[in-house]
Design an enzyme around this catalytic site. Structure first.
Site, PDB file in Angstrom:
ATOM      1  N   ASP A   1      -5.322   8.909   3.905  1.00  0.00           N
ATOM      2  CA  ASP A   1      -4.065   8.731   4.627  1.00  0.00           C
ATOM      3  C   ASP A   1      -3.069   9.838   4.315  1.00  0.00           C
ATOM      4  O   ASP A   1      -3.136  10.496   3.274  1.00  0.00           O
ATOM      5  CB  ASP A   1      -3.421   7.393   4.233  1.00  0.00           C
ATOM      6  CG  ASP A   1      -4.105   6.205   4.864  1.00  0.00           C
ATOM      7  OD1 ASP A   1      -5.200   6.369   5.438  1.00  0.00           O
ATOM      8  OD2 ASP A   1      -3.545   5.088   4.763  1.00  0.00           O
ATOM      9  N   ASP A   2      -2.110   9.989   5.232  1.00  0.00           N
ATOM     10  CA  ASP A   2      -0.846  10.723   5.027  1.00  0.00           C
ATOM     11  C   ASP A   2      -0.943  12.224   5.209  1.00  0.00           C
ATOM     12  O   ASP A   2       0.055  12.924   5.056  1.00  0.00           O
ATOM     13  CB  ASP A   2      -0.235  10.431   3.649  1.00  0.00           C
ATOM     14  CG  ASP A   2       0.195   8.992   3.486  1.00  0.00           C
ATOM     15  OD1 ASP A   2       0.048   8.212   4.444  1.00  0.00           O
ATOM     16  OD2 ASP A   2       0.657   8.636   2.392  1.00  0.00           O
TER      17      ASP A   2
ATOM     18  N   HIS B   1      -1.999   7.623  12.205  1.00  0.00           N
ATOM     19  CA  HIS B   1      -1.277   7.000  11.085  1.00  0.00           C
ATOM     20  C   HIS B   1       0.227   6.955  11.354  1.00  0.00           C
ATOM     21  O   HIS B   1       1.023   7.017  10.418  1.00  0.00           O
ATOM     22  CB  HIS B   1      -1.578   7.747   9.791  1.00  0.00           C
ATOM     23  CG  HIS B   1      -1.264   6.980   8.530  1.00  0.00           C
ATOM     24  ND1 HIS B   1      -1.440   5.610   8.416  1.00  0.00           N
ATOM     25  CD2 HIS B   1      -0.791   7.393   7.321  1.00  0.00           C
ATOM     26  CE1 HIS B   1      -1.091   5.222   7.200  1.00  0.00           C
ATOM     27  NE2 HIS B   1      -0.675   6.276   6.515  1.00  0.00           N
TER      28      HIS B   1
ATOM     29  N   HIS C   1      -5.773   8.985  -0.520  1.00  0.00           N
ATOM     30  CA  HIS C   1      -4.758   9.874   0.059  1.00  0.00           C
ATOM     31  C   HIS C   1      -5.100  11.315  -0.294  1.00  0.00           C
ATOM     32  O   HIS C   1      -5.254  11.637  -1.484  1.00  0.00           O
ATOM     33  CB  HIS C   1      -3.364   9.534  -0.477  1.00  0.00           C
ATOM     34  CG  HIS C   1      -2.915   8.149  -0.154  1.00  0.00           C
ATOM     35  ND1 HIS C   1      -3.359   7.044  -0.860  1.00  0.00           N
ATOM     36  CD2 HIS C   1      -2.074   7.683   0.810  1.00  0.00           C
ATOM     37  CE1 HIS C   1      -2.814   5.957  -0.348  1.00  0.00           C
ATOM     38  NE2 HIS C   1      -2.033   6.307   0.658  1.00  0.00           N
TER      39      HIS C   1
END
Length: 247
Positions: A45-46, A95, A190
């Site tokens: 993610d991110d 996301h 992440h």
């Protein structure tokens, strides 16, 4: 938000994107039947972020595939990085544009968070995402309804090793992975932390030694209906399924 997506669509960054796609060889993993063999889907993610390229190199070295849930404003700021993820054969999910708690937003902002991100990803990679994950995995009926309208299935996770909390303690992240991973786990990580990339480099040989195939979410779960929700936000009971490797 719309301005960024239009800027990319208008081709002002097309040359950089094209070069990035050409320079990133795709993962060479062969199709896997996750009903017949053990699979795990690592999700990141991110990003994209400063450690994404190193992570891609590690995944390529292990012929592993993964799913990257990208933030829209980061894709707009660095479309070439997003293109390298796609060019490396990874799956890309939505996301949201700026990682808010989507359950606190009015309906028009929920729609914009999803749509702007999908527009930017499609303009950059040529593929519109079919998977989404909200910031923190927060979901309610309004968010799921909008995801359905936009053709997005929402994917949370089965395993959360808290890498953002354990940033300085790689062993703690690794311990949760050892304890919680089981066949067909979706793992939340992440690629915005250098230490997470360190953990992945160390842990992929453990998964391989235990007979696991590293695949994307869609390879493992199959196509998901728009508006559906997979997974949760917490770890379940320990699996203690993995055997550690020497060294």
């Amino acid at each position: 938000m719309g301005a960024w997506a239009r800027r990319i669509r208008n081709g002002l960054l097309a040359a950089a994107v094209g070069a990035a796609v050409g320079s990133a060889p795709a993962a060479t993993a062969q199709p896997v039947d996750c009903a017949a063999v053990k699979c795990v889907a690592l999700t990141f993610d991110d990003g994209p972020g400063p450690y994404t390229d190193r992570l891609l190199q590690i995944l390529r070295e292990h012929h592993a595939r993964a799913t990257f849930f990208l933030i829209g404003d980061k894709v707009a700021a660095d479309p070439a990085a997003a293109a390298r993820i796609a060019g490396a054969g990874m799956e890309i999910g939505n996301h949201t544009w700026s990682h808010p708690d989507m359950t606190t937003l009015p309906p028009q902002e929920i729609a914009a968070q999803f749509a702007g991100t999908s527009d930017a990803i499609e303009a950059t990679t040529g593929q519109r995402p079919t998977l989404a994950r909200t910031g923190g995995g927060t979901i309610d009926d309004a968010v799921l309804a909008e995801a359905q309208r936009q053709g997005l299935a929402v994917i949370n996770w089965d395993v959360v090793p808290f890498d953002w909390i354990n940033d300085a303690d790689v062993s703690a992240t690794r311990e949760v992975l050892m304890r919680q991973i089981r066949p067909n786990s979706v793992v939340l990580l992440h690629d915005t932390f250098a230490t997470t990339v360190d953990v992945v480099a160390e842990f992929l040989p453990v998964l391989e030694a235990n007979g696991y195939h590293l695949v994307t979410v869609t390879e493992m779960l199959g196509p998901r209906p728009p508006g559906s929700l997979y997974g949760g936000r917490d770890n379940g009971p320990p699996a203690d399924e993995l055997v550690d490797t020497p060294g």
